[in-house]
Design a protein around this motif. Structure first.
Motif, PDB file in Angstrom:
ATOM      1  N   GLY A   9       0.526  -1.077   0.104  1.00 42.64           N
ATOM      2  CA  GLY A   9       0.469  -0.249  -0.262  1.00 42.64           C
ATOM      3  C   GLY A   9       0.883   0.845  -0.215  1.00 42.64           C
ATOM      4  O   GLY A   9       1.889   1.502   0.607  1.00 42.64           O
ATOM      5  N   GLY A  10       0.151   2.455  -0.063  1.00 45.10           N
ATOM      6  CA  GLY A  10       1.294   3.640   0.206  1.00 45.10           C
ATOM      7  C   GLY A  10       0.330   4.998  -0.666  1.00 45.10           C
ATOM      8  O   GLY A  10      -1.802   4.755  -0.244  1.00 45.10           O
ATOM      9  N   LEU A  20      -0.828  -4.967  -4.820  1.00 43.34           N
ATOM     10  CA  LEU A  20      -1.107  -4.978  -3.036  1.00 43.34           C
ATOM     11  C   LEU A  20      -0.044  -6.974  -3.696  1.00 43.34           C
ATOM     12  O   LEU A  20      -0.432  -7.640  -4.015  1.00 43.34           O
ATOM     13  N   SER A  21       0.431  -7.276  -2.072  1.00 45.51           N
ATOM     14  CA  SER A  21       0.600  -8.793  -1.777  1.00 45.51           C
ATOM     15  C   SER A  21       0.185  -8.939  -0.318  1.00 45.51           C
ATOM     16  O   SER A  21       0.060  -7.936   0.577  1.00 45.51           O
ATOM     17  N   CYS A  22      -0.861 -10.469  -0.389  1.00 43.81           N
ATOM     18  CA  CYS A  22      -0.675 -10.671   0.655  1.00 43.81           C
ATOM     19  C   CYS A  22       0.359 -12.486   0.316  1.00 43.81           C
ATOM     20  O   CYS A  22      -0.533 -12.980   0.664  1.00 43.81           O
ATOM     21  N   ALA A  23       1.079 -12.063   2.157  1.00 44.74           N
ATOM     22  CA  ALA A  23       2.001 -13.745   2.435  1.00 44.74           C
ATOM     23  C   ALA A  23       1.630 -14.434   3.583  1.00 44.74           C
ATOM     24  O   ALA A  23       1.198 -13.966   4.348  1.00 44.74           O
ATOM     25  N   LYS A  64     -13.559  -3.766 -11.455  1.00 44.68           N
ATOM     26  CA  LYS A  64     -13.958  -4.436 -12.572  1.00 44.68           C
ATOM     27  C   LYS A  64     -13.019  -3.618 -14.224  1.00 44.68           C
ATOM     28  O   LYS A  64     -13.928  -2.438 -14.019  1.00 44.68           O
ATOM     29  N   GLY A  65     -12.019  -4.333 -14.319  1.00 41.93           N
ATOM     30  CA  GLY A  65     -11.536  -3.699 -15.608  1.00 41.93           C
ATOM     31  C   GLY A  65      -9.966  -2.796 -15.091  1.00 41.93           C
ATOM     32  O   GLY A  65      -9.632  -2.313 -16.148  1.00 41.93           O
ATOM     33  N   ARG A  66     -10.113  -2.892 -13.878  1.00 43.19           N
ATOM     34  CA  ARG A  66      -8.970  -1.995 -13.366  1.00 43.19           C
ATOM     35  C   ARG A  66      -8.633  -2.936 -12.501  1.00 43.19           C
ATOM     36  O   ARG A  66      -6.861  -2.871 -12.627  1.00 43.19           O
ATOM     37  N   PHE A  67      -8.741  -3.722 -12.007  1.00 45.89           N
ATOM     38  CA  PHE A  67      -8.106  -4.269 -10.756  1.00 45.89           C
ATOM     39  C   PHE A  67      -7.880  -5.771 -11.108  1.00 45.89           C
ATOM     40  O   PHE A  67      -8.714  -6.456 -12.018  1.00 45.89           O
ATOM     41  N   THR A  68      -6.595  -6.559 -11.309  1.00 47.38           N
ATOM     42  CA  THR A  68      -6.845  -8.480 -11.191  1.00 47.38           C
ATOM     43  C   THR A  68      -5.870  -8.403  -9.909  1.00 47.38           C
ATOM     44  O   THR A  68      -4.637  -8.240  -9.730  1.00 47.38           O
ATOM     45  N   LEU A  80      -3.030  -8.026  -5.733  1.00 51.56           N
ATOM     46  CA  LEU A  80      -4.122  -7.050  -6.283  1.00 51.56           C
ATOM     47  C   LEU A  80      -3.374  -6.091  -6.821  1.00 51.56           C
ATOM     48  O   LEU A  80      -3.336  -5.554  -6.810  1.00 51.56           O
ATOM     49  N   GLN A  81      -3.365  -6.551  -8.290  1.00 52.72           N
ATOM     50  CA  GLN A  81      -2.650  -5.189  -8.926  1.00 52.72           C
ATOM     51  C   GLN A  81      -4.031  -4.456  -9.323  1.00 52.72           C
ATOM     52  O   GLN A  81      -5.483  -4.892  -9.731  1.00 52.72           O
ATOM     53  N   MET A  82      -3.494  -3.012  -9.260  1.00 53.19           N
ATOM     54  CA  MET A  82      -4.745  -2.411  -9.252  1.00 53.19           C
ATOM     55  C   MET A  82      -4.707  -0.787 -10.549  1.00 53.19           C
ATOM     56  O   MET A  82      -3.285  -0.234  -9.688  1.00 53.19           O
ATOM     57  N   ASN A  83      -5.034  -0.916 -11.273  1.00 53.37           N
ATOM     58  CA  ASN A  83      -4.748   0.233 -12.345  1.00 53.37           C
ATOM     59  C   ASN A  83      -5.764   1.337 -12.266  1.00 53.37           C
ATOM     60  O   ASN A  83      -7.024   0.707 -11.516  1.00 53.37           O
TER      61      ASN A  83
END
Length: 115
Positions: A9-10, A20-23, A64-68, A80-83
């Motif tokens: 985050g940031g 974002l990563s979730c380990a 939808k269409g922005r996050f993967t 979670l890739q957030m564009n």
């Protein structure tokens, strides 16, 4: 019980991207579903995205269409890739193991999108 730690985050400007990563402390390959949720200040926690064991992915209409969402079972990590981020995406983001019983939650990571 597996423990989850979010990171990535940031603060970002509108239109920018974050990943974002979730380990997880243990194997995630056996979990039927893992998801990302978010909670904005003064609001209830809401669903963002889900990935199931088969690899199928599901999203809230708002992202939808922005996050993967994706998962790497070898690294026991969900991403979670957030564009194309918007100010309304500002929230604390949590990952979760979605169980029939109580979910397992991480501690959350703050995402702030400036206009």
């Amino acid at each position: 019980q597996v423990q989850l730690v979010e990171s990535g985050g940031g603060l970002v400007q509108a239109g920018g991207s974050l990943r974002l990563s979730c380990a997880a402390s243990g194997s995630i390959s056996s979990f039927n579903a893992m998801g990302w949720y978010r909670q904005a200040a003064g609001k209830q926690r809401e669903y963002v995205a889900r990935i199931v064991r088969s690899g199928s992915m599901y999203y809230a209409d708002s992202v939808k269409g922005r996050f993967t969402i994706s998962r790497d079972n070898a690294k026991n990590t969900v991403y979670l890739q957030m564009n194309s981020l918007k100010p309304e995406d500002t929230a604390v983001y949590y990952c979760a193991v979605e169980l029939i019983g109580p979910y397992i939650w991480g501690q959350g990571t703050q995402v702030t999108v400036s206009s």
